[in-house]
Scaffold this motif. Structure first.
Motif, PDB file in Angstrom:
ATOM      1  N   LEU A   1       0.835  -1.210   0.000  1.00  0.00           N
ATOM      2  CA  LEU A   1       0.000   0.000   0.000  1.00  0.00           C
ATOM      3  C   LEU A   1       0.869   1.258   0.000  1.00  0.00           C
ATOM      4  O   LEU A   1       0.518   2.258  -0.631  1.00  0.00           O
TER       5      LEU A   1
ATOM      6  N   LEU B   1      -4.209   6.584  -3.548  1.00  0.00           N
ATOM      7  CA  LEU B   1      -5.325   6.214  -2.658  1.00  0.00           C
ATOM      8  C   LEU B   1      -6.055   7.442  -2.132  1.00  0.00           C
ATOM      9  O   LEU B   1      -5.490   8.538  -2.067  1.00  0.00           O
TER      10      LEU B   1
ATOM     11  N   ASP C   1      -9.116   8.221   3.279  1.00  0.00           N
ATOM     12  CA  ASP C   1      -9.420   7.175   4.262  1.00  0.00           C
ATOM     13  C   ASP C   1      -8.407   6.042   4.173  1.00  0.00           C
ATOM     14  O   ASP C   1      -7.879   5.580   5.182  1.00  0.00           O
ATOM     15  N   SER C   2      -8.154   5.605   2.970  1.00  0.00           N
ATOM     16  CA  SER C   2      -7.243   4.475   2.791  1.00  0.00           C
ATOM     17  C   SER C   2      -5.822   4.860   3.175  1.00  0.00           C
ATOM     18  O   SER C   2      -5.087   4.055   3.753  1.00  0.00           O
TER      19      SER C   2
ATOM     20  N   ARG D   1      -5.551   4.498   6.697  1.00  0.00           N
ATOM     21  CA  ARG D   1      -5.631   3.103   7.142  1.00  0.00           C
ATOM     22  C   ARG D   1      -4.347   2.323   6.887  1.00  0.00           C
ATOM     23  O   ARG D   1      -4.165   1.239   7.460  1.00  0.00           O
TER      24      ARG D   1
ATOM     25  N   VAL E   1      -8.574  -1.390   4.085  1.00  0.00           N
ATOM     26  CA  VAL E   1      -8.497  -0.833   2.733  1.00  0.00           C
ATOM     27  C   VAL E   1      -9.183  -1.778   1.746  1.00  0.00           C
ATOM     28  O   VAL E   1      -9.833  -1.346   0.796  1.00  0.00           O
TER      29      VAL E   1
ATOM     30  N   SER F   1     -12.759  -1.093   0.863  1.00  0.00           N
ATOM     31  CA  SER F   1     -13.105   0.194   0.262  1.00  0.00           C
ATOM     32  C   SER F   1     -14.065   0.043  -0.929  1.00  0.00           C
ATOM     33  O   SER F   1     -13.926  -0.862  -1.743  1.00  0.00           O
TER      34      SER F   1
ATOM     35  N   GLU G   1     -10.190   3.230  -6.389  1.00  0.00           N
ATOM     36  CA  GLU G   1      -9.228   2.343  -5.715  1.00  0.00           C
ATOM     37  C   GLU G   1      -9.375   0.885  -6.142  1.00  0.00           C
ATOM     38  O   GLU G   1      -8.542   0.048  -5.799  1.00  0.00           O
TER      39      GLU G   1
ATOM     40  N   ILE H   1      -6.713  -2.233  -5.636  1.00  0.00           N
ATOM     41  CA  ILE H   1      -6.980  -3.296  -4.667  1.00  0.00           C
ATOM     42  C   ILE H   1      -6.903  -4.673  -5.328  1.00  0.00           C
ATOM     43  O   ILE H   1      -6.408  -5.631  -4.734  1.00  0.00           O
TER      44      ILE H   1
END
Ligand code: ATP
Ligand code: MG
Length: 529
Positions: free
Chosen positions: A282, A289, A292-293, A296, A304, A307, A312, A316
Protein backbone atom coordinates in the motif's frame (compact mmCIF):
# COMPACT_ATOMS: atom_id res chain seq x y z
CA UNK A 1 -38.51 25.22 23.09
CA UNK A 2 -41.84 27.03 23.20
CA UNK A 3 -44.92 25.39 24.71
CA UNK A 4 -46.28 24.62 21.29
CA UNK A 5 -43.11 23.18 19.79
CA UNK A 6 -43.72 19.82 18.18
CA UNK A 7 -41.53 16.94 19.19
CA UNK A 8 -39.94 14.73 16.60
CA UNK A 9 -37.77 11.65 16.81
CA UNK A 10 -34.10 12.65 16.72
CA UNK A 11 -31.91 12.30 13.65
CA UNK A 12 -31.15 8.75 12.61
CA UNK A 13 -33.69 7.05 14.86
CA UNK A 14 -37.22 6.09 13.93
CA UNK A 15 -40.48 4.61 15.12
CA UNK A 16 -41.44 1.19 13.91
CA UNK A 17 -45.16 1.38 13.41
CA UNK A 18 -47.92 -1.11 12.74
CA UNK A 19 -48.41 -2.86 10.40
CA UNK A 20 -44.61 -3.01 9.88
CA UNK A 21 -44.15 -4.01 13.53
CA UNK A 22 -46.02 -7.25 12.75
CA UNK A 23 -43.29 -8.16 10.28
CA UNK A 24 -40.66 -7.36 12.92
CA UNK A 25 -42.44 -9.66 15.34
CA UNK A 26 -42.55 -12.42 12.78
CA UNK A 27 -38.83 -12.05 12.08
CA UNK A 28 -37.95 -12.11 15.78
CA UNK A 29 -40.31 -14.94 16.58
CA UNK A 30 -38.98 -17.05 13.71
CA UNK A 31 -35.42 -16.41 14.89
CA UNK A 32 -36.36 -17.59 18.39
CA UNK A 33 -37.90 -20.75 16.99
CA UNK A 34 -35.07 -21.61 14.60
CA UNK A 35 -32.32 -20.81 17.11
CA UNK A 36 -34.04 -22.91 19.77
CA UNK A 37 -33.92 -25.96 17.50
CA UNK A 38 -30.13 -25.57 17.44
CA UNK A 39 -29.98 -25.42 21.22
CA UNK A 40 -29.49 -21.68 21.59
CA UNK A 41 -30.96 -19.84 24.57
CA UNK A 42 -31.60 -16.14 24.98
CA UNK A 43 -29.40 -13.73 26.89
CA UNK A 44 -30.79 -10.27 27.71
CA UNK A 45 -28.04 -7.73 27.96
CA UNK A 46 -27.77 -4.16 29.22
CA UNK A 47 -27.66 -1.34 26.69
CA UNK A 48 -25.16 0.64 28.79
CA UNK A 49 -21.66 -0.70 29.33
CA UNK A 50 -18.28 0.69 30.30
CA UNK A 51 -16.75 2.37 27.28
CA UNK A 52 -13.53 0.51 27.95
CA UNK A 53 -15.23 -2.80 27.11
CA UNK A 54 -15.71 -1.65 23.52
CA UNK A 55 -12.34 0.12 23.27
CA UNK A 56 -10.65 -3.08 24.15
CA UNK A 57 -12.68 -5.55 22.14
CA UNK A 58 -13.70 -3.71 18.98
CA UNK A 59 -10.42 -1.79 18.83
CA UNK A 60 -9.55 1.88 19.32
CA UNK A 61 -8.63 2.42 15.67
CA UNK A 62 -11.92 1.20 14.25
CA UNK A 63 -14.54 3.63 12.99
CA UNK A 64 -17.01 2.34 15.56
CA UNK A 65 -14.86 3.19 18.56
CA UNK A 66 -13.00 6.20 17.21
CA UNK A 67 -16.04 8.14 16.05
CA UNK A 68 -19.37 6.34 16.20
CA UNK A 69 -19.95 5.53 19.87
CA UNK A 70 -22.49 7.39 21.96
CA UNK A 71 -20.89 8.15 25.30
CA UNK A 72 -22.71 9.39 28.37
CA UNK A 73 -21.09 12.72 29.16
CA UNK A 74 -20.97 13.58 32.88
CA UNK A 75 -19.48 16.99 33.75
CA UNK A 76 -16.66 15.27 35.61
CA UNK A 77 -15.81 13.14 32.58
CA UNK A 78 -15.84 16.11 30.22
CA UNK A 79 -13.55 18.23 32.40
CA UNK A 80 -11.29 15.26 33.02
CA UNK A 81 -10.88 14.86 29.26
CA UNK A 82 -10.16 18.57 28.90
CA UNK A 83 -7.56 18.54 31.66
CA UNK A 84 -5.84 15.49 30.28
CA UNK A 85 -5.64 17.21 26.90
CA UNK A 86 -4.31 20.41 28.42
CA UNK A 87 -1.82 18.69 30.66
CA UNK A 88 -0.17 17.32 27.52
CA UNK A 89 0.13 20.79 26.00
CA UNK A 90 3.70 21.02 24.75
CA UNK A 91 4.13 24.57 26.02
CA UNK A 92 5.47 26.02 22.81
CA UNK A 93 3.43 29.13 23.20
CA UNK A 94 4.44 31.07 26.28
CA UNK A 95 0.98 32.40 26.50
CA UNK A 96 -0.43 33.36 29.87
CA UNK A 97 -4.06 32.94 28.79
CA UNK A 98 -3.35 29.36 27.82
CA UNK A 99 -1.94 28.64 31.24
CA UNK A 100 -4.78 30.42 32.92
CA UNK A 101 -7.24 28.23 31.07
CA UNK A 102 -5.47 25.18 32.37
CA UNK A 103 -5.74 26.46 35.94
CA UNK A 104 -9.41 27.26 35.44
CA UNK A 105 -10.12 23.75 34.14
CA UNK A 106 -8.34 22.38 37.15
CA UNK A 107 -10.38 24.52 39.48
CA UNK A 108 -13.63 23.47 37.75
CA UNK A 109 -12.59 19.85 38.01
CA UNK A 110 -11.96 20.23 41.71
CA UNK A 111 -15.34 21.81 42.34
CA UNK A 112 -17.19 19.05 40.50
CA UNK A 113 -15.00 16.29 41.94
CA UNK A 114 -15.61 17.39 45.54
CA UNK A 115 -19.34 17.31 44.89
CA UNK A 116 -19.03 13.89 43.31
CA UNK A 117 -17.10 12.62 46.31
CA UNK A 118 -19.82 13.81 48.60
CA UNK A 119 -22.62 12.28 46.55
CA UNK A 120 -20.55 9.06 46.30
CA UNK A 121 -20.56 9.25 42.50
CA UNK A 122 -16.79 9.14 42.98
CA UNK A 123 -15.44 6.40 45.22
CA UNK A 124 -13.57 7.24 48.44
CA UNK A 125 -10.37 5.75 46.97
CA UNK A 126 -10.11 8.94 44.89
CA UNK A 127 -10.02 11.22 47.90
CA UNK A 128 -6.25 11.27 48.17
CA UNK A 129 -5.66 12.15 44.53
CA UNK A 130 -8.18 14.95 44.77
CA UNK A 131 -6.44 16.26 47.85
CA UNK A 132 -3.13 16.29 45.97
CA UNK A 133 -4.75 18.04 43.04
CA UNK A 134 -5.92 20.70 45.46
CA UNK A 135 -2.30 21.28 46.47
CA UNK A 136 -1.19 21.36 42.86
CA UNK A 137 -3.80 23.99 42.16
CA UNK A 138 -2.60 26.16 45.06
CA UNK A 139 0.97 25.79 43.81
CA UNK A 140 -0.13 26.64 40.31
CA UNK A 141 -1.69 29.86 41.58
CA UNK A 142 1.01 31.05 43.93
CA UNK A 143 4.23 29.85 42.38
CA UNK A 144 3.53 30.66 38.78
CA UNK A 145 2.39 34.16 38.20
CA UNK A 146 1.73 35.36 34.67
CA UNK A 147 3.81 34.25 31.74
CA UNK A 148 7.20 34.54 33.29
CA UNK A 149 9.39 32.78 30.69
CA UNK A 150 11.89 31.60 33.27
CA UNK A 151 9.13 29.62 34.98
CA UNK A 152 8.06 27.72 31.87
CA UNK A 153 9.71 24.43 32.82
CA UNK A 154 8.04 24.53 36.25
CA UNK A 155 4.70 25.13 34.62
CA UNK A 156 5.27 22.16 32.35
CA UNK A 157 6.14 19.97 35.31
CA UNK A 158 2.98 21.05 37.09
CA UNK A 159 0.88 20.12 34.07
CA UNK A 160 2.49 16.72 33.92
CA UNK A 161 1.85 16.10 37.60
CA UNK A 162 -1.76 17.19 37.29
CA UNK A 163 -2.18 14.97 34.21
CA UNK A 164 -0.95 11.98 36.15
CA UNK A 165 -3.13 12.66 39.18
CA UNK A 166 -6.22 13.26 37.05
CA UNK A 167 -5.74 10.12 35.00
CA UNK A 168 -5.73 8.13 38.25
CA UNK A 169 -9.20 9.32 39.20
CA UNK A 170 -11.75 6.70 38.27
CA UNK A 171 -14.61 8.52 36.64
CA UNK A 172 -17.45 6.40 35.34
CA UNK A 173 -17.24 6.35 31.54
CA UNK A 174 -20.28 4.72 29.97
CA UNK A 175 -21.38 4.15 26.44
CA UNK A 176 -24.46 2.98 24.60
CA UNK A 177 -23.54 -0.34 23.05
CA UNK A 178 -22.61 -0.23 19.34
CA UNK A 179 -22.83 -4.03 19.13
CA UNK A 180 -23.38 -6.89 21.56
CA UNK A 181 -20.65 -9.49 21.16
CA UNK A 182 -18.45 -7.68 23.69
CA UNK A 183 -21.34 -7.70 26.18
CA UNK A 184 -22.02 -11.41 25.64
CA UNK A 185 -18.36 -12.17 26.30
CA UNK A 186 -18.34 -9.92 29.35
CA UNK A 187 -21.38 -11.73 30.72
CA UNK A 188 -19.86 -15.12 29.89
CA UNK A 189 -16.78 -14.28 31.95
CA UNK A 190 -18.64 -12.46 34.73
CA UNK A 191 -20.96 -15.42 35.34
CA UNK A 192 -18.31 -18.12 34.99
CA UNK A 193 -20.09 -19.75 32.07
CA UNK A 194 -16.92 -21.64 31.15
CA UNK A 195 -17.99 -24.03 33.92
CA UNK A 196 -21.08 -25.02 31.92
CA UNK A 197 -20.91 -28.30 30.01
CA UNK A 198 -20.34 -28.25 26.25
CA UNK A 199 -20.49 -25.15 24.14
CA UNK A 200 -22.43 -22.20 25.48
CA UNK A 201 -24.87 -21.09 22.78
CA UNK A 202 -26.52 -17.74 23.31
CA UNK A 203 -28.66 -15.45 21.22
CA UNK A 204 -29.80 -11.87 21.78
CA UNK A 205 -31.88 -9.23 20.05
CA UNK A 206 -32.20 -5.51 20.61
CA UNK A 207 -31.13 -2.00 19.70
CA UNK A 208 -27.55 -0.88 18.97
CA UNK A 209 -26.27 2.68 18.62
CA UNK A 210 -23.73 4.18 16.24
CA UNK A 211 -23.35 7.80 15.23
CA UNK A 212 -23.25 7.27 11.46
CA UNK A 213 -24.63 9.23 8.54
CA UNK A 214 -28.27 8.12 8.35
CA UNK A 215 -29.49 6.76 5.00
CA UNK A 216 -31.59 3.87 3.73
CA UNK A 217 -30.63 0.80 5.77
CA UNK A 218 -28.30 2.79 8.02
CA UNK A 219 -29.61 4.30 11.24
CA UNK A 220 -28.17 5.60 14.49
CA UNK A 221 -30.41 3.35 16.51
CA UNK A 222 -30.67 0.08 14.67
CA UNK A 223 -31.47 -3.46 15.71
CA UNK A 224 -29.57 -6.68 15.66
CA UNK A 225 -30.39 -10.31 16.18
CA UNK A 226 -27.20 -12.15 17.01
CA UNK A 227 -25.90 -15.44 18.30
CA UNK A 228 -22.61 -16.60 19.77
CA UNK A 229 -21.03 -19.99 20.48
CA UNK A 230 -18.45 -19.92 23.26
CA UNK A 231 -16.44 -22.90 24.42
CA UNK A 232 -13.19 -24.78 24.27
CA UNK A 233 -13.65 -26.10 20.75
CA UNK A 234 -12.92 -24.24 17.53
CA UNK A 235 -14.01 -27.13 15.31
CA UNK A 236 -14.90 -25.96 11.78
CA UNK A 237 -18.18 -27.85 12.15
CA UNK A 238 -19.27 -25.18 14.64
CA UNK A 239 -18.64 -22.43 12.10
CA UNK A 240 -20.60 -24.33 9.48
CA UNK A 241 -23.50 -25.06 11.83
CA UNK A 242 -23.81 -21.42 12.85
CA UNK A 243 -24.02 -20.48 9.18
CA UNK A 244 -26.49 -23.30 8.55
CA UNK A 245 -28.72 -21.91 11.31
CA UNK A 246 -28.64 -18.48 9.69
CA UNK A 247 -29.49 -19.80 6.26
CA UNK A 248 -32.36 -21.82 7.74
CA UNK A 249 -33.73 -18.66 9.34
CA UNK A 250 -33.56 -16.74 6.07
CA UNK A 251 -35.22 -19.60 4.24
CA UNK A 252 -37.97 -19.83 6.86
CA UNK A 253 -38.55 -16.11 6.41
CA UNK A 254 -38.73 -16.58 2.66
CA UNK A 255 -35.84 -14.18 2.07
CA UNK A 256 -34.93 -14.62 -1.59
CA UNK A 257 -31.54 -13.95 -3.12
CA UNK A 258 -29.40 -14.06 0.01
CA UNK A 259 -25.74 -14.59 -0.88
CA UNK A 260 -23.23 -15.99 1.58
CA UNK A 261 -19.68 -14.61 1.30
CA UNK A 262 -16.91 -16.26 3.27
CA UNK A 263 -13.23 -15.68 3.88
CA UNK A 264 -10.49 -16.57 6.33
CA UNK A 265 -8.46 -13.70 7.70
CA UNK A 266 -5.85 -15.84 9.45
CA UNK A 267 -4.82 -15.76 13.08
CA UNK A 268 -2.10 -14.26 15.22
CA UNK A 269 0.47 -16.57 13.63
CA UNK A 270 -0.04 -15.62 10.02
CA UNK A 271 -2.01 -12.39 9.90
CA UNK A 272 0.66 -9.98 11.20
CA UNK A 273 3.09 -10.96 8.42
CA UNK A 274 0.33 -10.57 5.84
CA UNK A 275 -0.68 -7.19 7.24
CA UNK A 276 2.94 -6.01 6.99
CA UNK A 277 3.16 -7.20 3.42
CA UNK A 278 -0.10 -5.45 2.62
CA UNK A 279 1.12 -2.28 4.30
CA UNK A 280 4.34 -2.33 2.27
CA UNK A 281 2.41 -2.76 -0.97
CA UNK A 282 0.00 0.00 0.00
CA UNK A 283 2.91 2.35 0.71
CA UNK A 284 4.02 1.90 -2.89
CA UNK A 285 0.66 3.07 -4.24
CA UNK A 286 -0.05 5.55 -1.48
CA UNK A 287 -0.33 8.54 -3.78
CA UNK A 288 -3.19 6.95 -5.72
CA UNK A 289 -5.32 6.21 -2.66
CA UNK A 290 -8.08 8.29 -1.11
CA UNK A 291 -7.71 9.96 2.29
CA UNK A 292 -9.42 7.18 4.26
CA UNK A 293 -7.24 4.48 2.79
CA UNK A 294 -4.09 6.55 3.24
CA UNK A 295 -4.87 6.81 6.92
CA UNK A 296 -5.63 3.10 7.14
CA UNK A 297 -2.20 2.14 5.81
CA UNK A 298 -0.97 2.93 9.30
CA UNK A 299 -4.00 2.22 11.44
CA UNK A 300 -5.71 -0.78 9.84
CA UNK A 301 -4.49 -1.83 6.36
CA UNK A 302 -6.97 -4.73 6.14
CA UNK A 303 -9.81 -2.23 6.03
CA UNK A 304 -8.50 -0.83 2.73
CA UNK A 305 -9.68 -4.06 1.11
CA UNK A 306 -13.20 -3.10 2.17
CA UNK A 307 -13.11 0.19 0.26
CA UNK A 308 -15.98 0.94 -2.08
CA UNK A 309 -14.16 3.89 -3.69
CA UNK A 310 -14.30 3.48 -7.48
CA UNK A 311 -10.81 4.86 -8.08
CA UNK A 312 -9.23 2.34 -5.72
CA UNK A 313 -10.75 -0.80 -7.16
CA UNK A 314 -8.02 -1.37 -9.77
CA UNK A 315 -5.32 -0.97 -7.17
CA UNK A 316 -6.98 -3.30 -4.67
CA UNK A 317 -7.35 -6.03 -7.28
CA UNK A 318 -3.55 -6.27 -7.44
CA UNK A 319 -2.87 -6.36 -3.70
CA UNK A 320 -1.56 -9.53 -2.03
CA UNK A 321 -4.33 -11.89 -0.90
CA UNK A 322 -4.58 -13.37 2.57
CA UNK A 323 -5.51 -16.76 1.12
CA UNK A 324 -1.96 -17.04 -0.21
CA UNK A 325 -0.50 -16.24 3.20
CA UNK A 326 -2.48 -18.39 5.63
CA UNK A 327 -0.47 -20.62 7.95
CA UNK A 328 -1.01 -24.38 7.78
CA UNK A 329 -3.50 -24.51 10.64
CA UNK A 330 -5.59 -21.65 9.33
CA UNK A 331 -5.61 -23.10 5.83
CA UNK A 332 -6.71 -26.50 7.14
CA UNK A 333 -9.41 -24.86 9.29
CA UNK A 334 -10.73 -22.86 6.35
CA UNK A 335 -10.73 -25.87 4.01
CA UNK A 336 -12.67 -27.86 6.58
CA UNK A 337 -15.23 -25.07 7.07
CA UNK A 338 -15.89 -25.15 3.33
CA UNK A 339 -16.18 -28.94 3.34
CA UNK A 340 -18.58 -28.78 6.26
CA UNK A 341 -20.70 -26.19 4.43
CA UNK A 342 -20.76 -28.60 1.50
CA UNK A 343 -22.01 -31.41 3.76
CA UNK A 344 -24.91 -29.16 4.67
CA UNK A 345 -25.64 -28.23 1.06
CA UNK A 346 -24.90 -24.57 1.68
CA UNK A 347 -23.79 -22.50 -1.32
CA UNK A 348 -21.17 -19.83 -0.73
CA UNK A 349 -18.91 -17.39 -2.50
CA UNK A 350 -15.32 -16.93 -1.44
CA UNK A 351 -14.49 -13.28 -1.16
CA UNK A 352 -10.86 -12.54 -0.38
CA UNK A 353 -11.67 -8.87 0.26
CA UNK A 354 -14.10 -9.65 3.04
CA UNK A 355 -12.69 -8.24 6.28
CA UNK A 356 -14.65 -6.90 9.19
CA UNK A 357 -14.63 -3.51 10.86
CA UNK A 358 -13.95 -4.93 14.30
CA UNK A 359 -10.50 -6.01 15.44
CA UNK A 360 -11.49 -9.14 17.31
CA UNK A 361 -12.24 -11.34 14.32
CA UNK A 362 -9.90 -14.09 13.13
CA UNK A 363 -10.04 -17.05 10.75
CA UNK A 364 -13.58 -17.56 9.48
CA UNK A 365 -15.40 -14.37 8.53
CA UNK A 366 -18.65 -14.20 6.64
CA UNK A 367 -21.26 -11.77 5.45
CA UNK A 368 -24.66 -12.27 3.90
CA UNK A 369 -26.05 -9.84 1.38
CA UNK A 370 -29.67 -9.51 0.34
CA UNK A 371 -31.41 -7.74 -2.56
CA UNK A 372 -33.36 -4.51 -2.43
CA UNK A 373 -31.03 -2.62 -0.12
CA UNK A 374 -28.88 -0.46 -2.42
CA UNK A 375 -25.34 -0.08 -1.18
CA UNK A 376 -26.25 -1.09 2.40
CA UNK A 377 -26.76 -4.65 1.24
CA UNK A 378 -25.12 -6.59 4.08
CA UNK A 379 -27.87 -8.09 6.26
CA UNK A 380 -25.55 -10.11 8.44
CA UNK A 381 -21.91 -10.14 9.43
CA UNK A 382 -20.06 -12.63 11.54
CA UNK A 383 -16.97 -14.61 12.24
CA UNK A 384 -14.66 -16.33 14.65
CA UNK A 385 -13.06 -14.46 17.54
CA UNK A 386 -10.94 -16.95 19.44
CA UNK A 387 -8.81 -14.42 21.34
CA UNK A 388 -11.61 -12.19 22.56
CA UNK A 389 -12.50 -13.99 25.77
CA UNK A 390 -8.87 -13.87 26.89
CA UNK A 391 -8.55 -10.23 25.84
CA UNK A 392 -11.47 -9.35 28.13
CA UNK A 393 -9.98 -11.22 31.08
CA UNK A 394 -11.45 -14.71 30.66
CA UNK A 395 -9.79 -18.08 30.15
CA UNK A 396 -7.37 -18.28 27.20
CA UNK A 397 -8.84 -21.62 26.19
CA UNK A 398 -12.28 -20.26 25.33
CA UNK A 399 -12.96 -19.88 21.61
CA UNK A 400 -15.85 -18.06 20.05
CA UNK A 401 -17.83 -17.52 16.88
CA UNK A 402 -20.97 -15.58 16.17
CA UNK A 403 -22.93 -13.30 13.91
CA UNK A 404 -25.18 -10.28 13.99
CA UNK A 405 -28.12 -9.78 11.66
CA UNK A 406 -29.13 -6.20 10.89
CA UNK A 407 -32.85 -6.56 11.60
CA UNK A 408 -33.75 -3.22 9.96
CA UNK A 409 -32.14 -4.34 6.71
CA UNK A 410 -33.60 -7.83 6.87
CA UNK A 411 -37.08 -6.35 7.29
CA UNK A 412 -36.45 -3.86 4.46
CA UNK A 413 -35.37 -6.62 2.12
CA UNK A 414 -38.45 -8.69 3.00
CA UNK A 415 -40.67 -5.68 2.39
CA UNK A 416 -39.04 -4.97 -0.98
CA UNK A 417 -39.89 -8.54 -1.95
CA UNK A 418 -43.52 -8.00 -0.91
CA UNK A 419 -43.25 -10.21 2.15
CA UNK A 420 -44.67 -7.59 4.45
CA UNK A 421 -48.00 -7.37 2.73
CA UNK A 422 -49.55 -10.80 2.96
CA UNK A 423 -52.91 -10.00 4.55
CA UNK A 424 -53.77 -11.85 7.71
CA UNK A 425 -51.11 -14.49 7.26
CA UNK A 426 -48.18 -12.36 8.34
CA UNK A 427 -49.93 -10.24 10.84
CA UNK A 428 -51.68 -13.30 12.20
CA UNK A 429 -54.39 -12.75 14.74
CA UNK A 430 -53.02 -9.42 15.89
CA UNK A 431 -53.71 -7.92 12.48
CA UNK A 432 -57.35 -8.91 12.09
CA UNK A 433 -60.36 -8.09 14.18
CA UNK A 434 -62.64 -11.15 14.49
CA UNK A 435 -65.50 -9.59 16.40
CA UNK A 436 -66.77 -6.10 16.95
CA UNK A 437 -69.11 -6.50 19.90
CA UNK A 438 -71.83 -3.84 19.67
CA UNK A 439 -74.01 -3.46 22.76
CA UNK A 440 -77.06 -1.29 23.41
CA UNK A 441 -78.33 -0.59 26.94
CA UNK A 442 -76.88 -1.11 30.42
CA UNK A 443 -78.00 -4.74 30.74
CA UNK A 444 -76.48 -5.54 27.34
CA UNK A 445 -73.19 -3.92 28.37
CA UNK A 446 -72.77 -6.27 31.29
CA UNK A 447 -73.61 -9.29 29.11
CA UNK A 448 -71.21 -8.03 26.42
CA UNK A 449 -68.34 -7.64 28.89
CA UNK A 450 -68.76 -11.26 29.94
CA UNK A 451 -69.03 -12.50 26.37
CA UNK A 452 -65.96 -10.49 25.28
CA UNK A 453 -63.96 -12.15 28.06
CA UNK A 454 -65.01 -15.64 26.96
CA UNK A 455 -64.30 -14.90 23.29
CA UNK A 456 -60.84 -13.57 24.12
CA UNK A 457 -60.17 -16.60 26.31
CA UNK A 458 -60.86 -18.68 23.23
CA UNK A 459 -58.31 -16.63 21.28
CA UNK A 460 -60.58 -14.38 19.21
CA UNK A 461 -59.67 -10.74 18.67
CA UNK A 462 -62.51 -8.66 20.08
CA UNK A 463 -63.23 -4.94 20.06
CA UNK A 464 -65.68 -3.88 22.76
CA UNK A 465 -66.86 -0.24 22.60
CA UNK A 466 -66.20 1.44 25.94
CA UNK A 467 -69.25 3.71 25.71
CA UNK A 468 -72.68 3.20 24.26
CA UNK A 469 -73.14 4.41 20.68
CA UNK A 470 -76.07 4.83 18.35
CA UNK A 471 -76.66 1.70 16.27
CA UNK A 472 -75.61 3.22 12.94
CA UNK A 473 -72.48 4.83 14.33
CA UNK A 474 -71.43 1.66 16.11
CA UNK A 475 -71.84 -0.54 13.03
CA UNK A 476 -70.11 2.09 10.91
CA UNK A 477 -67.09 1.92 13.19
CA UNK A 478 -67.10 -1.90 12.91
CA UNK A 479 -66.85 -1.45 9.14
CA UNK A 480 -64.03 1.06 9.33
CA UNK A 481 -62.06 -1.16 11.72
CA UNK A 482 -62.42 -3.93 9.12
CA UNK A 483 -63.92 -6.33 11.63
CA UNK A 484 -64.99 -9.67 10.14
CA UNK A 485 -68.15 -9.81 12.21
CA UNK A 486 -70.30 -7.50 14.22
CA UNK A 487 -71.88 -9.31 17.14
CA UNK A 488 -74.87 -7.35 18.36
CA UNK A 489 -76.31 -7.52 21.87
CA UNK A 490 -79.47 -5.51 22.59
CA UNK A 491 -82.59 -5.93 24.72
CA UNK A 492 -84.27 -8.25 22.16
CA UNK A 493 -81.23 -10.52 22.03
CA UNK A 494 -80.97 -10.58 25.82
CA UNK A 495 -84.62 -11.57 26.14
CA UNK A 496 -84.21 -14.39 23.60
CA UNK A 497 -80.83 -15.59 24.95
CA UNK A 498 -79.07 -15.09 21.59
CA UNK A 499 -76.79 -12.63 19.80
CA UNK A 500 -77.11 -11.28 16.26
CA UNK A 501 -74.06 -12.07 14.16
CA UNK A 502 -73.51 -9.97 11.07
CA UNK A 503 -70.88 -10.94 8.54
CA UNK A 504 -69.56 -7.60 7.42
CA UNK A 505 -68.19 -8.72 4.05
CA UNK A 506 -71.69 -9.36 2.68
CA UNK A 507 -74.09 -8.15 5.38
CA UNK A 508 -75.70 -11.55 6.00
CA UNK A 509 -76.87 -12.00 9.54
CA UNK A 510 -78.24 -14.68 11.82
CA UNK A 511 -79.24 -15.14 15.43
CA UNK A 512 -77.12 -17.63 17.41
CA UNK A 513 -76.89 -18.91 20.98
CA UNK A 514 -73.48 -18.63 22.63
CA UNK A 515 -72.40 -22.22 21.88
CA UNK A 516 -73.47 -21.81 18.26
CA UNK A 517 -71.59 -18.49 18.06
CA UNK A 518 -68.35 -20.15 19.15
CA UNK A 519 -68.81 -23.05 16.72
CA UNK A 520 -69.58 -20.64 13.91
CA UNK A 521 -66.52 -18.44 14.60
CA UNK A 522 -64.27 -21.48 14.87
CA UNK A 523 -65.54 -22.82 11.57
CA UNK A 524 -64.92 -19.47 9.89
CA UNK A 525 -61.45 -19.33 11.38
CA UNK A 526 -60.39 -22.80 10.32
CA UNK A 527 -61.73 -22.12 6.83
CA UNK A 528 -59.21 -19.28 6.80
CA UNK A 529 -61.88 -16.79 5.88
P1 ATP B 1 -21.68 -1.94 7.20
O1 ATP B 1 -20.50 -2.40 6.42
O2 ATP B 1 -22.93 -2.01 6.43
O3 ATP B 1 -21.45 -0.64 7.86
P2 ATP B 1 -20.81 -3.30 9.56
O4 ATP B 1 -19.67 -4.11 9.07
O5 ATP B 1 -20.54 -2.02 10.26
O6 ATP B 1 -21.86 -3.02 8.37
P3 ATP B 1 -21.46 -5.11 11.70
O7 ATP B 1 -20.86 -4.31 12.76
O8 ATP B 1 -20.79 -6.35 11.28
O9 ATP B 1 -21.76 -4.19 10.43
O10 ATP B 1 -22.97 -5.44 12.09
C1 ATP B 1 -23.69 -6.53 11.52
C2 ATP B 1 -24.90 -6.07 10.74
O11 ATP B 1 -25.60 -5.04 11.42
C3 ATP B 1 -24.58 -5.47 9.39
O12 ATP B 1 -24.39 -6.46 8.42
C4 ATP B 1 -25.83 -4.65 9.12
O13 ATP B 1 -26.85 -5.47 8.59
C5 ATP B 1 -26.23 -4.19 10.48
N1 ATP B 1 -25.83 -2.79 10.70
C6 ATP B 1 -24.62 -2.31 11.05
N2 ATP B 1 -24.65 -0.97 11.20
C7 ATP B 1 -25.93 -0.59 10.93
C8 ATP B 1 -26.62 0.67 10.92
N3 ATP B 1 -26.02 1.80 11.23
N4 ATP B 1 -27.94 0.68 10.59
C9 ATP B 1 -28.59 -0.48 10.29
N5 ATP B 1 -28.00 -1.68 10.29
C10 ATP B 1 -26.69 -1.75 10.60
MG1 MG C 1 -20.44 -0.03 9.63
Amino acid sequence: MSDKAKFQAIKGVRDILPPESALWNRVEQTAREVFATFGFVEIRLPILEQRELFDRSIGGETDIVSKEMYGIASPLLVIKGMLLGESKFPGLKRDSSEYLRFLMSLSAFLVVARDALQSKELGAQNERSIHELDHAFQAGLTHFPNADPSRESERQQLRKDVGELVSRIEVEDLSLRPEATASVVRAYIEHGMQMLPGNVKLYYMGPMFRRERPQKGRYRQFYQIGAEVLGSSDAPGIDAEVIEMLMMLFERLNLKGAVLNINSIGDKNCRPAYVEKLRAELQKVREHLGEDSKRRIETNPLRVLDSKLESEQGIIANLPRIADHLCRDCRAHYDEVKRQLGLRGIAYQENWRLVRGLDYYMRTTFEITAPGLGSQNAVCGGGRYDGLVELLGGPATTKGIGFAIGTDRLVLSLQEAGEGETPGGLAGKAGGLDVYLAWFGAAAQSAAIGLAGRLRDAGFVVELPAVEMKFGKSLGLADRLKARHAVIVGDDELAAGVVTVKRLSDGTQQKLGEQELFSYLRAVQSAGD
